[in-house]
Design a protein around this motif. Sequence first.
Motif, PDB file in Angstrom:
ATOM      1  N   GLY A 202       0.750  -1.379  -0.002  1.00  0.00           N
ATOM      2  CA  GLY A 202       0.048  -0.271   0.244  1.00  0.00           C
ATOM      3  C   GLY A 202       0.847   1.324  -0.006  1.00  0.00           C
ATOM      4  N   VAL A 203       1.826   1.216  -0.755  1.00  0.00           N
ATOM      5  CA  VAL A 203       2.657   2.454  -1.005  1.00  0.00           C
ATOM      6  C   VAL A 203       3.033   3.157  -2.335  1.00  0.00           C
ATOM      7  CG1 VAL A 203       4.050   2.168   1.172  1.00  0.00           C
ATOM      8  CG2 VAL A 203       4.557   1.057  -1.060  1.00  0.00           C
ATOM      9  N   GLU A 204       3.197   4.291  -2.563  1.00  0.00           N
ATOM     10  CA  GLU A 204       3.619   4.816  -3.956  1.00  0.00           C
ATOM     11  C   GLU A 204       5.168   4.591  -4.398  1.00  0.00           C
ATOM     12  OE1 GLU A 204       1.039   6.361  -5.444  1.00  0.00           O
ATOM     13  OE2 GLU A 204      -0.360   5.826  -3.700  1.00  0.00           O
ATOM     14  N   GLU A 205       5.369   4.917  -5.454  1.00  0.00           N
ATOM     15  CA  GLU A 205       6.650   4.910  -6.092  1.00  0.00           C
ATOM     16  C   GLU A 205       7.752   5.477  -5.131  1.00  0.00           C
ATOM     17  OE1 GLU A 205       7.457   3.862  -9.534  1.00  0.00           O
ATOM     18  OE2 GLU A 205       9.402   4.098  -8.861  1.00  0.00           O
ATOM     19  N   GLY A 206       8.673   4.654  -4.616  1.00  0.00           N
ATOM     20  CA  GLY A 206       9.836   5.328  -3.850  1.00  0.00           C
ATOM     21  C   GLY A 206       9.546   5.249  -2.555  1.00  0.00           C
ATOM     22  N   GLU A 207       8.381   4.726  -2.069  1.00  0.00           N
ATOM     23  CA  GLU A 207       8.135   4.762  -0.780  1.00  0.00           C
ATOM     24  C   GLU A 207       7.944   3.361  -0.250  1.00  0.00           C
ATOM     25  OE1 GLU A 207       4.749   8.627  -0.704  1.00  0.00           O
ATOM     26  OE2 GLU A 207       4.011   6.363  -0.252  1.00  0.00           O
ATOM     27  N   GLY A 208       8.275   3.196   1.131  1.00  0.00           N
ATOM     28  CA  GLY A 208       8.356   2.059   1.677  1.00  0.00           C
ATOM     29  C   GLY A 208       7.892   1.642   3.241  1.00  0.00           C
ATOM     30  N   VAL A 209       7.874   0.309   3.430  1.00  0.00           N
ATOM     31  CA  VAL A 209       7.308  -0.100   4.647  1.00  0.00           C
ATOM     32  C   VAL A 209       8.391  -0.843   5.492  1.00  0.00           C
ATOM     33  CG1 VAL A 209       5.606  -1.451   5.949  1.00  0.00           C
ATOM     34  CG2 VAL A 209       4.951  -0.059   4.072  1.00  0.00           C
ATOM     35  N   THR A 210       8.621  -0.619   6.959  1.00  0.00           N
ATOM     36  CA  THR A 210       9.207  -1.458   7.542  1.00  0.00           C
ATOM     37  C   THR A 210       8.236  -2.498   8.365  1.00  0.00           C
ATOM     38  OG1 THR A 210       9.720  -0.200   9.358  1.00  0.00           O
ATOM     39  CG2 THR A 210      11.280  -0.305   7.568  1.00  0.00           C
ATOM     40  N   ILE A 211       8.390  -3.764   8.592  1.00  0.00           N
ATOM     41  CA  ILE A 211       7.492  -4.518   9.644  1.00  0.00           C
ATOM     42  C   ILE A 211       8.623  -5.342  10.508  1.00  0.00           C
ATOM     43  CG2 ILE A 211       5.700  -6.327   9.886  1.00  0.00           C
ATOM     44  CD1 ILE A 211       5.127  -5.937   7.076  1.00  0.00           C
ATOM     45  N   GLU A 212       8.603  -5.033  11.886  1.00  0.00           N
ATOM     46  CA  GLU A 212       9.480  -5.684  12.721  1.00  0.00           C
ATOM     47  C   GLU A 212       8.452  -7.150  13.255  1.00  0.00           C
ATOM     48  OE1 GLU A 212      12.425  -4.427  12.890  1.00  0.00           O
ATOM     49  OE2 GLU A 212      11.674  -2.723  11.866  1.00  0.00           O
ATOM     50  N   LEU A 213       9.060  -8.000  13.531  1.00  0.00           N
ATOM     51  CA  LEU A 213       8.313  -9.228  13.779  1.00  0.00           C
ATOM     52  C   LEU A 213       8.600  -9.816  15.194  1.00  0.00           C
ATOM     53  CD1 LEU A 213       8.902 -10.935  10.425  1.00  0.00           C
ATOM     54  CD2 LEU A 213       6.910  -9.825  10.846  1.00  0.00           C
ATOM     55  N   ILE A 214       7.671  -9.958  15.924  1.00  0.00           N
ATOM     56  CA  ILE A 214       7.954 -10.858  17.371  1.00  0.00           C
ATOM     57  C   ILE A 214       7.080 -12.109  17.280  1.00  0.00           C
ATOM     58  CG2 ILE A 214       7.876 -10.570  19.875  1.00  0.00           C
ATOM     59  CD1 ILE A 214       7.806  -7.656  19.615  1.00  0.00           C
ATOM     60  N   GLY A 215       7.819 -13.240  17.716  1.00  0.00           N
ATOM     61  CA  GLY A 215       7.185 -14.172  17.772  1.00  0.00           C
ATOM     62  C   GLY A 215       7.627 -15.350  16.752  1.00  0.00           C
ATOM     63  N   GLU A 216       7.105 -16.487  16.921  1.00  0.00           N
ATOM     64  CA  GLU A 216       7.507 -17.561  15.881  1.00  0.00           C
ATOM     65  C   GLU A 216       8.961 -17.892  15.594  1.00  0.00           C
ATOM     66  OE1 GLU A 216       5.152 -19.626  14.235  1.00  0.00           O
ATOM     67  OE2 GLU A 216       4.071 -19.097  16.086  1.00  0.00           O
ATOM     68  N   THR A 217       9.683 -17.492  16.417  1.00  0.00           N
ATOM     69  CA  THR A 217      11.068 -18.022  16.478  1.00  0.00           C
ATOM     70  C   THR A 217      11.800 -18.880  17.225  1.00  0.00           C
ATOM     71  OG1 THR A 217      11.366 -15.990  18.249  1.00  0.00           O
ATOM     72  CG2 THR A 217      11.736 -15.431  16.080  1.00  0.00           C
ATOM     73  N   CYS A 218      10.751 -20.197  17.232  1.00  0.00           N
ATOM     74  CA  CYS A 218      11.061 -21.369  17.909  1.00  0.00           C
ATOM     75  C   CYS A 218      11.482 -21.274  19.278  1.00  0.00           C
ATOM     76  CB  CYS A 218      12.237 -21.994  16.738  1.00  0.00           C
ATOM     77  SG  CYS A 218      11.988 -22.162  15.091  1.00  0.00           S
ATOM     78  N   GLY A 219      10.904 -20.139  19.725  1.00  0.00           N
ATOM     79  CA  GLY A 219      11.019 -20.095  21.222  1.00  0.00           C
ATOM     80  C   GLY A 219      12.557 -19.361  21.556  1.00  0.00           C
ATOM     81  N   MET A 220      13.153 -18.896  20.581  1.00  0.00           N
ATOM     82  CA  MET A 220      14.388 -18.245  20.990  1.00  0.00           C
ATOM     83  C   MET A 220      14.330 -16.514  21.177  1.00  0.00           C
ATOM     84  SD  MET A 220      17.177 -20.134  18.564  1.00  0.00           S
ATOM     85  CE  MET A 220      16.107 -21.271  17.181  1.00  0.00           C
ATOM     86  N   ALA A 221      14.996 -16.087  21.924  1.00  0.00           N
ATOM     87  CA  ALA A 221      15.111 -14.694  21.781  1.00  0.00           C
ATOM     88  C   ALA A 221      15.483 -13.939  20.423  1.00  0.00           C
ATOM     89  CB  ALA A 221      16.044 -14.179  23.050  1.00  0.00           C
ATOM     90  N   GLY A 222      14.620 -13.150  19.871  1.00  0.00           N
ATOM     91  CA  GLY A 222      15.043 -12.887  18.617  1.00  0.00           C
ATOM     92  C   GLY A 222      13.789 -11.955  18.060  1.00  0.00           C
ATOM     93  N   LEU A 223      14.149 -11.317  16.811  1.00  0.00           N
ATOM     94  CA  LEU A 223      13.127 -10.504  16.177  1.00  0.00           C
ATOM     95  C   LEU A 223      13.525 -10.749  14.770  1.00  0.00           C
ATOM     96  CD1 LEU A 223      13.543  -6.993  17.849  1.00  0.00           C
ATOM     97  CD2 LEU A 223      11.732  -8.700  18.335  1.00  0.00           C
ATOM     98  N   GLY A 224      12.249 -10.514  13.880  1.00  0.00           N
ATOM     99  CA  GLY A 224      12.303 -10.985  12.420  1.00  0.00           C
ATOM    100  C   GLY A 224      11.961  -9.467  11.982  1.00  0.00           C
ATOM    101  N   PHE A 225      12.243  -9.245  10.678  1.00  0.00           N
ATOM    102  CA  PHE A 225      12.080  -8.113   9.996  1.00  0.00           C
ATOM    103  C   PHE A 225      11.612  -8.447   8.502  1.00  0.00           C
ATOM    104  CE2 PHE A 225      16.792  -8.919   9.469  1.00  0.00           C
ATOM    105  CZ  PHE A 225      16.790  -8.864   8.334  1.00  0.00           C
ATOM    106  N   LEU A 226      10.750  -7.623   7.874  1.00  0.00           N
ATOM    107  CA  LEU A 226      10.438  -7.636   6.475  1.00  0.00           C
ATOM    108  C   LEU A 226      10.397  -6.233   5.994  1.00  0.00           C
ATOM    109  CD1 LEU A 226       9.513  -8.860   3.986  1.00  0.00           C
ATOM    110  CD2 LEU A 226       7.158  -9.170   5.197  1.00  0.00           C
ATOM    111  N   TYR A 227      11.390  -6.037   5.369  1.00  0.00           N
ATOM    112  CA  TYR A 227      11.508  -4.468   4.653  1.00  0.00           C
ATOM    113  C   TYR A 227      11.234  -4.312   3.106  1.00  0.00           C
ATOM    114  CZ  TYR A 227      13.804  -3.728   9.258  1.00  0.00           C
ATOM    115  OH  TYR A 227      14.202  -3.450  10.442  1.00  0.00           O
ATOM    116  N   THR A 228      10.825  -3.319   2.758  1.00  0.00           N
ATOM    117  CA  THR A 228      10.630  -2.964   1.217  1.00  0.00           C
ATOM    118  C   THR A 228      11.815  -2.341   0.652  1.00  0.00           C
ATOM    119  OG1 THR A 228       9.271  -1.122   1.604  1.00  0.00           O
ATOM    120  CG2 THR A 228       7.903  -3.237   1.264  1.00  0.00           C
TER     121      THR A 228
END
Lengths: 434, 92
Positions: A202-228
């Motif tokens: 849901g963004v225009e040309e040249g614009e982006g989104v960052t998503i930080e993810l908590i959970g589903e890390t097989c019980g380990m301390a950690g964070l996921g991410f998904l960036y455009t």
Amino acid sequence: MSAPRFDAIVVGAGPAGSVAAYTMASQGMRVALIERGEFPGAKNVFGGVLYRKPLEDILPEFWKEAPLERKVVEQRLWVLGKDSVVSLGYRSARFKEPPNAWTGQRAKFDAWLAGKAERAGAIPIYETVATSLIRDGDKVVGVQTDREEGDLYASVVIIADGVNSLLAKSLGVHREWKPDQVSLAVKEVLALPKDVIQERFGVEEGEGVTIELIGETCGMAGLGFLYTNQDTLSIGVGVMVSDLQKKKVKPYQVLDSIKQHPEIQRLIAGGETKEYAAHLIPEGGFDAMPPLSGDGWMICGDAAQMVNAAHREGTDLAMLSGRLAGETAVACHATGDWSAGGLGAYTQAVKESIIHRDLKKYRGLHSLLSGPQAELLFGALPQALNDAAYEMLSVDGESKRDKQKRAAALLREAAGGTAGLIGIGWRGWRAMNG
Amino acid sequence: MSIENRLYAVRYRVDDKSHLTIRDQAVCQTCPTRACEWFCPADVYAWDEGEGRILVAYENCLECGTCRIACAEHNIEWTYPTGGYGIAYKFG
């Protein structure tokens, strides 16, 4: 022939080293910039988000020429359950002009930044490993490299060789990091057409989104991410090395577990893997920082644990430390005082900067995340939050009061009772406000 | 996605000598965990039952440094490949 002599040698052409080299070279100092990769950036990985402010202070309006991906107009935080997500986000037009941050790729960005240092006059010595420090008594006076007749001498050596920093270890100022002071991040770059990315996020040309993810890390301390990025997505996950030691789960299996989540799958579907990468993140925080300067040396960036894990900031702190080290060197060059006392101005400058202030604020985070409650924070609680949201939002004839009770009970049970829930809330608050 | 397919997407310039060395294979023989078979993101380490030793596929190394820190026996000598060799990320 006598060995070449410089005013300063910088080891590592990452964000810290290149900024230090640029700062010194543009003030007329003779600077050598050593990099072991085929080109600057070849060995470097980050999530990655690049913030405007730290580099703007050094290179005004750098974004008009730097290789950046998309300006970040929306930041999301997703708490993942098995097949659901609790989502929190912030989107603002204020992030557009001037941009607060961009997504980026280190192989391109670091090469560009090192190029700025080269154009300012720094002498590039790439494809070269600085294997050890040359000392005269307690004083560092140069580096040995893996080139033939590769000894180089200088008044100061700036150690900016990243998280593994074999040089800082050889200096003896810190021993090896402990397994709970580093996280291993694995990452994939997935190719997708621009318009598909823009439509899905849901963004225009040249614009982006960052998503930080908590959970589903097989019980380990950690964070996921998904960036455009422009025509790729960066997806990854960082987990604490001490957890990896114990769990008998491969790092890329943790990444698979995130990639297979139905809500993530929807966003990355059809993406072709263009690259797989792995890199350590120094996450020991304030208490893991080594001494920063001494007789003839300074340490910057990841090599000095300058990462604020809670805010995914590392590149910006590295650049700031590089600037402070460069400025200190310029001042010492003027006075000729390269002693521990003269270079101590760098340690002092870091102490007065946001590097120290922010890392100090989150000082307690490391022990919270490396402690016994990590499994709860990154496993049971994210799932319980999702279940509680399901209870609250589904209309099934039950009274809202009963639903609320049930939702609260889910969270309480996950945390091991009311005291557990309050305890973890209190510890979390303390960890982030030390 | 298999690790083979993942590593296929990575660009390397392979050094002709290993930058990773097992200090003492006897330590690996009695290692109770052999956690290196799990924590390495490139599956560089594999226990060979027949030969009774850890095999090191250094060509696949992503140079992250995890093994140096995570080997509980500190039995992995970790250095950098020769300058210009090893991994060369296209994106990073």
